[in-house]
Design an enzyme around this catalytic site. Sequence first.
Site, mmCIF file in Angstrom:
data_model
loop_
_atom_site.group_PDB
_atom_site.id
_atom_site.type_symbol
_atom_site.label_atom_id
_atom_site.label_comp_id
_atom_site.label_asym_id
_atom_site.label_seq_id
_atom_site.Cartn_x
_atom_site.Cartn_y
_atom_site.Cartn_z
ATOM 1 N N GLU A 38 5.954 2.718 5.046
ATOM 2 C CA GLU A 38 4.623 3.178 5.466
ATOM 3 C C GLU A 38 4.296 2.562 6.848
ATOM 4 O OE1 GLU A 38 1.785 1.523 2.731
ATOM 5 O OE2 GLU A 38 0.108 2.722 3.468
ATOM 6 N N LYS A 109 -2.246 10.149 3.367
ATOM 7 C CA LYS A 109 -2.400 9.352 2.143
ATOM 8 C C LYS A 109 -3.739 9.636 1.464
ATOM 9 C CE LYS A 109 -1.688 4.534 0.667
ATOM 10 N NZ LYS A 109 -1.503 3.162 1.163
ATOM 11 N N CYS A 142 2.973 4.664 -0.798
ATOM 12 C CA CYS A 142 2.608 3.359 -1.352
ATOM 13 C C CYS A 142 1.713 3.436 -2.586
ATOM 14 C CB CYS A 142 2.016 2.489 -0.249
ATOM 15 S SG CYS A 142 2.206 0.726 -0.633
HETATM 16 C C1 ACM Z 1 -0.446 0.047 -0.062
HETATM 17 O O1 ACM Z 1 -0.840 1.150 -0.449
HETATM 18 N N1 ACM Z 1 -0.088 -0.160 1.191
HETATM 19 C C2 ACM Z 1 -0.372 -1.061 -1.005
#
Ligand code: ACM
Length: 267
Positions: A38, A109, A142
Site C-alpha cells: 500500500e 480504499k 490492507c
Molecule cells: C492499514 O489499513 N494500513 C492497516
Amino acid sequence: MRVGYVQFAPEFGEVERNLRRVTELLGGARADLWVLPELCTTGYQFASAVEVEELAEPVPGGPTTTALSAIACGLGCHIAAGVAERHRDRIYNAAVVVGPGGLVARYRKVHLFSQEKRWFVPGDLPFPVADLGPAKVGLMVCYDHLFPEAARSLALQGAEVIAHPANLVMPGLAQLTMRVRAIENRVFTVTANRIGVEARTGETLRFTGLSQVVAPTGEVLVQASPDREEVGVVDVDPARARDKLLTPWNDVLADRRPEFYRRLVEG
Ligand code: ACM
C-alpha cells in the site's frame, strides 16, 4: 501462472528512491503478477494535508503508474500497487493494476484505517476485477481484510487471485484473516506488506512484514520474514480457484443464502 510479493521499506516522501528500490527488487526474480505494498512510493504516515496534496498524483499519468507501467512493459508482467491518488479536489488511498499497456484496474480504499481518515476520502468505486489473461485478479487494500464483504465481492465477480497491497501494523492479524478469506471464497490471495518504522507524528508505526501467498485451501504457499526486504514467488494454478466445491455437495458461492443475510437479529 507465477505470482509474487515485493516486501520492502518505502522511505517517506522519496518517490523516486522507492521506485528505484522496487526496480532493483523486481530485477532479481520473475513473476506474471507482482504485488507491491500500500502507498508504496509515498510512504504511509502523513503529517499534514499539505504533504498529502504534494505527494498524491494523478492515476494514470503520475510518477508511480508511469514508472510501474514501464517496469511492467520491460518485464512483460502485471503489477498491483498502492498509490496516493489525486482526482480533482479529492485524494484517495488507491491501488492499481498496471501492465505493459498501462493502467488495467483502479481501486480506491473503501475502509480507511486510523489516521487515514484525516487524509483520504473513502473509496467511491466498486471492488475491481481485471482479466489479465492467465487469471482474473481482484484488488483490495490492507484493512479491507477485516471485512469479509470485500473479498466476497471480488470472488462473486470472478476473481481467482486477490491482490492485497498492505501497510499492516497489527502483528499476525491479516495473515490469519487472509487465510480465512482464501478459504471462504476458494481463491488465491497475495498480500504484500511493508517493513520498517515511521515515527513522523509522535506515533510510532512498526510495519509487520510477513507478506504471503495463500492457496484456496488456506495453505500458506510462501511467506516473508517480519523484518527483511525480500520478494517471494510461487506458481499457482488459477483453475483451482474456479472450483468452488468444498465437498461434492457444497459449492461455497452457490450455497450462499443472501435472502437470510439482511436482518441479522430481531429484538
Ligand atoms: C492499514 O489499513 N494500513 C492497516
